[in-house]
Write a protein that holds these residues in place. Structure first.
Motif, PDB file in Angstrom:
ATOM      1  N   GLY A  11      -4.482   3.159 -14.652  1.00 31.73           N
ATOM      2  CA  GLY A  11      -3.577   4.109 -15.301  1.00 31.73           C
ATOM      3  C   GLY A  11      -2.142   3.958 -14.823  1.00 31.73           C
ATOM      4  N   ILE A  12      -1.970   3.687 -13.541  1.00 31.89           N
ATOM      5  CA  ILE A  12      -0.636   3.483 -12.982  1.00 31.89           C
ATOM      6  C   ILE A  12       0.005   2.232 -13.583  1.00 31.89           C
ATOM      7  N   LEU A  13      -0.776   1.172 -13.747  1.00 30.86           N
ATOM      8  CA  LEU A  13      -0.247  -0.062 -14.347  1.00 30.86           C
ATOM      9  C   LEU A  13       0.192   0.180 -15.794  1.00 30.86           C
ATOM     10  N   GLU A  41       5.227   1.361 -19.275  1.00 24.75           N
ATOM     11  CA  GLU A  41       5.811   2.263 -20.265  1.00 24.75           C
ATOM     12  C   GLU A  41       7.086   2.943 -19.772  1.00 24.75           C
ATOM     13  N   PHE A  42       7.137   3.283 -18.481  1.00 26.72           N
ATOM     14  CA  PHE A  42       8.244   4.085 -17.956  1.00 26.72           C
ATOM     15  C   PHE A  42       9.021   3.304 -16.888  1.00 26.72           C
ATOM     16  N   SER A  43      10.185   2.820 -17.277  1.00 25.97           N
ATOM     17  CA  SER A  43      10.976   1.984 -16.377  1.00 25.97           C
ATOM     18  C   SER A  43      11.656   2.784 -15.270  1.00 25.97           C
ATOM     19  N   ASP A  44      11.712   4.116 -15.423  1.00 25.06           N
ATOM     20  CA  ASP A  44      12.435   4.945 -14.460  1.00 25.06           C
ATOM     21  C   ASP A  44      11.518   5.622 -13.441  1.00 25.06           C
ATOM     22  N   VAL A  45      10.264   5.181 -13.349  1.00 26.21           N
ATOM     23  CA  VAL A  45       9.309   5.806 -12.433  1.00 26.21           C
ATOM     24  C   VAL A  45       8.813   4.786 -11.411  1.00 26.21           C
ATOM     25  N   GLU A  46       8.801   5.188 -10.146  1.00 23.22           N
ATOM     26  CA  GLU A  46       8.222   4.383  -9.071  1.00 23.22           C
ATOM     27  C   GLU A  46       6.986   5.090  -8.534  1.00 23.22           C
ATOM     28  N   PHE A  47       6.049   4.306  -7.988  1.00 22.51           N
ATOM     29  CA  PHE A  47       4.785   4.860  -7.522  1.00 22.51           C
ATOM     30  C   PHE A  47       4.522   4.474  -6.071  1.00 22.51           C
ATOM     31  N   LEU A  48       4.135   5.467  -5.277  1.00 22.22           N
ATOM     32  CA  LEU A  48       3.677   5.231  -3.914  1.00 22.22           C
ATOM     33  C   LEU A  48       2.176   5.485  -3.911  1.00 22.22           C
ATOM     34  N   LEU A  49       1.380   4.437  -3.745  1.00 15.67           N
ATOM     35  CA  LEU A  49      -0.082   4.549  -3.810  1.00 15.67           C
ATOM     36  C   LEU A  49      -0.643   4.616  -2.392  1.00 15.67           C
ATOM     37  N   TYR A  50      -1.246   5.748  -2.051  1.00 13.82           N
ATOM     38  CA  TYR A  50      -1.827   5.941  -0.725  1.00 13.82           C
ATOM     39  C   TYR A  50      -3.333   5.739  -0.795  1.00 13.82           C
ATOM     40  N   GLY A  51      -3.837   4.808   0.032  1.00 15.18           N
ATOM     41  CA  GLY A  51      -5.264   4.551   0.028  1.00 15.18           C
ATOM     42  C   GLY A  51      -5.611   3.234   0.679  1.00 15.18           C
ATOM     43  N   GLY A  71      -5.794  -0.332   1.074  1.00  5.63           N
ATOM     44  CA  GLY A  71      -5.109  -1.478   0.493  1.00  5.63           C
ATOM     45  C   GLY A  71      -6.034  -2.600   0.097  1.00  5.63           C
ATOM     46  N   ALA A  72      -7.136  -2.768   0.825  1.00  2.74           N
ATOM     47  CA  ALA A  72      -8.089  -3.833   0.519  1.00  2.74           C
ATOM     48  C   ALA A  72      -8.770  -3.608  -0.827  1.00  2.74           C
ATOM     49  N   GLN A  73      -8.877  -2.350  -1.255  1.00  2.00           N
ATOM     50  CA  GLN A  73      -9.454  -2.048  -2.569  1.00  2.00           C
ATOM     51  C   GLN A  73      -8.382  -1.991  -3.651  1.00  2.00           C
ATOM     52  N   ILE A  74      -7.207  -1.486  -3.302  1.00  2.00           N
ATOM     53  CA  ILE A  74      -6.158  -1.249  -4.292  1.00  2.00           C
ATOM     54  C   ILE A  74      -5.473  -2.536  -4.739  1.00  2.00           C
ATOM     55  N   LYS A  75      -5.096  -3.387  -3.801  1.00  2.00           N
ATOM     56  CA  LYS A  75      -4.283  -4.562  -4.135  1.00  2.00           C
ATOM     57  C   LYS A  75      -4.965  -5.545  -5.079  1.00  2.00           C
ATOM     58  N   PRO A  76      -6.256  -5.830  -4.916  1.00  2.00           N
ATOM     59  CA  PRO A  76      -6.904  -6.716  -5.906  1.00  2.00           C
ATOM     60  C   PRO A  76      -6.877  -6.146  -7.319  1.00  2.00           C
ATOM     61  N   LEU A  77      -6.935  -4.830  -7.438  1.00  2.00           N
ATOM     62  CA  LEU A  77      -6.887  -4.199  -8.754  1.00  2.00           C
ATOM     63  C   LEU A  77      -5.505  -4.293  -9.375  1.00  2.00           C
ATOM     64  N   LEU A  78      -4.480  -4.302  -8.539  1.00  2.00           N
ATOM     65  CA  LEU A  78      -3.106  -4.440  -9.036  1.00  2.00           C
ATOM     66  C   LEU A  78      -2.821  -5.856  -9.522  1.00  2.00           C
ATOM     67  N   GLY A  79      -3.510  -6.840  -8.936  1.00  2.00           N
ATOM     68  CA  GLY A  79      -3.266  -8.230  -9.291  1.00  2.00           C
ATOM     69  C   GLY A  79      -2.105  -8.805  -8.510  1.00  2.00           C
ATOM     70  N   GLN A  81       0.602 -10.261  -9.692  1.00  2.00           N
ATOM     71  CA  GLN A  81       1.908 -10.231 -10.360  1.00  2.00           C
ATOM     72  C   GLN A  81       2.493  -8.827 -10.521  1.00  2.00           C
ATOM     73  N   TYR A  82       1.935  -7.812  -9.846  1.00  2.00           N
ATOM     74  CA  TYR A  82       2.458  -6.460 -10.031  1.00  2.00           C
ATOM     75  C   TYR A  82       3.863  -6.335  -9.437  1.00  2.00           C
ATOM     76  N   ASN A  83       4.638  -5.421  -9.996  1.00  2.00           N
ATOM     77  CA  ASN A  83       6.031  -5.225  -9.589  1.00  2.00           C
ATOM     78  C   ASN A  83       6.086  -4.441  -8.278  1.00  2.00           C
ATOM     79  N   GLN A  84       6.334  -5.124  -7.185  1.00  2.00           N
ATOM     80  CA  GLN A  84       6.334  -4.485  -5.875  1.00  2.00           C
ATOM     81  C   GLN A  84       7.557  -3.600  -5.647  1.00  2.00           C
ATOM     82  N   ASP A  85       8.543  -3.722  -6.505  1.00  2.00           N
ATOM     83  CA  ASP A  85       9.693  -2.821  -6.416  1.00  2.00           C
ATOM     84  C   ASP A  85       9.363  -1.442  -6.991  1.00  2.00           C
TER      85      ASP A  85
END
Length: 340
Positions: A20-22, A27-37, A39-47, A49-53
């Protein structure tokens, strides 16, 4: 805008949260996300090429589960994903908190970590619901479970809070406020209802229209409907259960019917799909814990990526409206007036 996300909360976390965050990030260029959890589970799901900025992962091994006692968990699990996300909002590192996790723990995080707006006795939990038969029209129901025991003064404040949300976020100029009761006539209901009716009717800042019965919830007659948390929670769960039951009943009737019934089902398939979309809570965002010094939003524990996306869309709208700042100013002015 920066949103702190409890990525480990919910039945389908972290996958549904990340997906959902991806969707929202695209869709929203003016929103940044801080994902707490984790990392070993989250990062593979992000892929890769995700925008680290725009999406940052803050690792923690600790999380609050659905079985945890809310207040004890918030106080003892200081490095839980939900608590760290709440602390980020408290410290000004994020503008809003989002979770699909333990509702009680999220309420406790909001109250104990982020804090109430000065002058508000008890924040309320407030979902946005659709008006049946009127496209794009919505109303808010408050409180649906933050306070099992409410005073009349709390229900009065729910009217003020709901009106601000309806005006600044939903764009309704003069929101109509109604009290959920067992009859529309003045003088109906419990002692709590009668006292709440009196306080609401005496407040000239509200467009109060009186009592409303549960069968009229979706009529569009009121934009803000207020009640105590016990009643509101029971009503909301009844609505959800009835909607799911009716859809299941219609589907079974068509599947188990004769050829004529099946052909009729094909003809009304699009119409039934529209009904399902209208009643789908995921398309209307999450429930807002309203009355805190920053937005705290809870989506359903079984939320999928679509529900997460629409809740992010709702949070963005809340932040753009500056409704929290307006509420803070309103209650500060009210407190100053009372002191003078």
């Amino acid at each position: 805008m920066r949103i702190a996300v409890d990525a480990m909360g919910g039945d389908h976390a972290p996958q549904a949260i990340v997906e959902g965050i991806l969707m929202a990030e695209k869709e929203f260029s003016d929103v940044e996300f801080l994902l707490y959890g984790d990392g070993a589970q989250i990062k593979p799901l992000l892929g890769e090429q995700y925008n680290q900025d725009k999406i940052k992962v803050i690792h923690t091994d600790e999380k609050i589960t659905s079985d945890d006692e809310p207040v004890r968990a918030v106080r003892s699990k200081r490095n839980a994903s939900m608590v760290l996300a709440a602390r980020a909002v408290k410290n000004g590192e994020a503008d809003a908190l989002f979770s699909a996790g333990n509702t009680g723990a999220l309420l406790a995080s909001g109250l104990l970590v982020i804090g109430r707006i000065k002058g508000i006795d008890r924040p309320g939990l407030m979902p946005v619901l659709p008006v049946i038969g009127k496209e794009n029209q919505q109303f808010v129901l408050m409180d649906v479970g933050a306070n099992a025991d409410s005073k009349a003064e709390n229900i009065h404040q729910f009217g003020i809070l709901g009106s601000y949300y309806a005006k600044f976020v939903l764009g309704i100029n003069s929101p109509k406020v109604a009290l959920l009761n067992n009859g529309s006539e003045e003088g109906k209901g419990s002692e709590l209802s009668k006292k709440a009716y009196e306080l609401l009717s005496e407040d000239d800042s509200l467009n109060y229209i009186g009592n409303i019965e549960a069968r009229e919830l979706f009529s569009g007659d009121a934009d803000v409907i207020v009640t105590d948390g016990f009643t509101g929670n029971a009503v909301l769960k009844t609505i959800e259960g009835t909607a799911l039951g009716l859809m299941k009943l219609m589907k079974n009737s068509i599947v188990n019917g004769g050829m004529k019934t099946k052909l009729g089902g094909l003809l009304v398939k699009d119409a039934l799909s529209d009904v399902k979309d209208t009643m789908d809570y995921s398309k209307h965002g999450g429930a807002v814990l309203f009355g805190l010094r920053a937005p705290v939003i809870k989506t359903h524990g079984s939320a999928d990526k679509t529900a997460v996306f629409h809740t992010i869309k709702q949070i963005r709208k809340i932040l753009s409206s500056n409704v929290i700042e307006d509420l803070v100013n309103f209650f500060e002015e009210q407190n100053q007036t009372e002191k003078n």
